[in-house]
Design an enzyme around this catalytic site. Sequence first.
Site, PDB file in Angstrom:
ATOM      1  N   ASP A   5      -1.873   6.308   6.471  1.00  0.00           N
ATOM      2  CA  ASP A   5      -2.834   5.378   5.888  1.00  0.00           C
ATOM      3  C   ASP A   5      -3.185   4.389   6.998  1.00  0.00           C
ATOM      4  O   ASP A   5      -2.345   3.553   7.541  1.00  0.00           O
ATOM      5  CB  ASP A   5      -2.467   4.717   4.594  1.00  0.00           C
ATOM      6  N   LYS A  50     -12.031  -2.264   6.662  1.00  0.00           N
ATOM      7  CA  LYS A  50     -11.000  -3.312   7.402  1.00  0.00           C
ATOM      8  C   LYS A  50     -11.679  -3.231   8.968  1.00  0.00           C
ATOM      9  O   LYS A  50     -12.112  -4.530   9.291  1.00  0.00           O
ATOM     10  CB  LYS A  50      -9.837  -2.940   7.356  1.00  0.00           C
ATOM     11  N   TRP A 102       0.710  -1.219  -0.155  1.00  0.00           N
ATOM     12  CA  TRP A 102      -0.077   0.087  -0.015  1.00  0.00           C
ATOM     13  C   TRP A 102       0.936   1.169  -0.059  1.00  0.00           C
ATOM     14  O   TRP A 102       0.417   2.218  -0.687  1.00  0.00           O
ATOM     15  CB  TRP A 102      -1.132  -0.046   1.117  1.00  0.00           C
TER      16      TRP A 102
HETATM   17  C1  LIG Z   1      -6.965  -2.245   1.732  1.00  0.00           C
HETATM   18  C2  LIG Z   1      -6.155  -1.218   1.929  1.00  0.00           C
HETATM   19  C3  LIG Z   1      -5.943  -0.149   1.232  1.00  0.00           C
HETATM   20  C4  LIG Z   1      -6.926   0.016  -0.180  1.00  0.00           C
HETATM   21  O1  LIG Z   1      -8.204   0.560   0.255  1.00  0.00           O
HETATM   22  P1  LIG Z   1      -9.475   0.905  -0.868  1.00  0.00           P
HETATM   23  O2  LIG Z   1     -10.290   1.276   0.174  1.00  0.00           O
HETATM   24  O3  LIG Z   1      -9.642  -0.615  -1.479  1.00  0.00           O
HETATM   25  O4  LIG Z   1      -8.617   1.689  -1.641  1.00  0.00           O
HETATM   26  C5  LIG Z   1      -5.077   0.750   1.417  1.00  0.00           C
HETATM   27  N1  LIG Z   1      -4.092   0.723   2.325  1.00  0.00           N
HETATM   28  C6  LIG Z   1      -4.328   0.015   3.382  1.00  0.00           C
HETATM   29  C7  LIG Z   1      -3.506  -0.045   4.728  1.00  0.00           C
HETATM   30  C8  LIG Z   1      -5.235  -1.180   3.011  1.00  0.00           C
HETATM   31  O5  LIG Z   1      -5.361  -2.241   4.274  1.00  0.00           O
END
Ligand SMILES: *Cc1c(COP(=O)(O)O)cnc(C)c1O
Length: 362
Positions: free
Chosen positions: A173, A197, A104
């Site tokens: 993030d 998540k 990511w």
């Molecule tokens: C799943 C995830 C993403 C991607 O998220 P989307 O909402 O599908 O764009 C980005 N960063 C992390 C840490 C993730 O676990």
Amino acid sequence: MKDHRIFNFNPGPAALPLPVLEEIQDNFLNFAGTGMSITEVSHRSPAFDEVINDAVARIRRLLDLDDRFKVLFMQGGASLQFALIPMNFLAAGDTADYVNTGTWSTKAIKEAQVLGKSVRVAASSEDRDFAYIPKGIEYRPDAAFVHITSNNTIKGTQWAKFPDTGGAPLVADMSSDILSRRFDASGFGLIYAGAQKNIGPAGVCLAIIRDDMLAKVPDDLPSMLKYTTYAAKNSLYNTPPCFAIYTVQLVLKWLEETVGGLDKMEAANREKAETLYGFIDGSGFYRGTADVDSRSMMNVTFRLPSEALEKKFVAEALENDLGGLKGHRSVGGCRASIYNPMPKEGVEALVDFMKEFERKNG
Ligand SMILES: *Cc1c(COP(=O)(O)O)cnc(C)c1O
């Protein structure tokens, strides 16, 4: 059979608390006395105002946010944030520091580069397949911001402590560990998290932004790509994902009122992770893939002695009502995602199954 449920170890979209799903079901046809479903009401109605305002207030309380922060609900997932961040906060002549700790982070860096922005990779753990969080990183004091991925969903690593950047705002993030533990938000310029998540369904992305970051947003961006648009309108500039925000609100209510807050949630998450890692470490059959001091409390990644056994493990686990244990398609192996909603009983059932699988196949 209709209500049969399994322990869901999926990485995302992931398990939601059962009381939340039941509350959605109970109120689905007549939401808050409106005689309509939440999926049918106006986003400009008092009933929906109550939902979004309550969700914002709960996030502010849970994370102890001061008045400098705005809580926003956006769309496009964490992946759109990867592009919005350099567009909004990286002016010509500025450079941002990124720490590359996995898939990511790599994507976040790529989006900044696609836009022709100046990015420095301050540190990377790619040399050992992202099995650890780099230490002793030196950040540029004049960095426009420092970007990190707090929990690496695919590689199973997590920042145990957030870095001191020497003044540059942290941008994080937190898609896969937001509201899983207590931390001091005051050093963060922006925290963002795709909800699917740890805090809700797919379709909404939480963004928590500090006023000094909002002040940097340039005028010459389309409205939907500017954080200021969302901040000025309480995330109601256009139609937001009402149903997803409502589900997030119920998850937050569960976290505050049923779990009893973030400290209790963190203690439960630690206990679950220690149970699972403790078992893996004591076994000669299963092997954890992340360095011990970088391990994630949310995504426990491990290998078995062969790929054939891993395949069998995932399939037999599902037969035993333990779902979603396959590792990410890019790395293979196995992964148990044990986010906030996963009860301790789920982890205990997994450990029991792992013991039995080892006994039969070890
Ligand atoms: C799943 C995830 C993403 C991607 O998220 P989307 O909402 O599908 O764009 C980005 N960063 C992390 C840490 C993730 O676990």
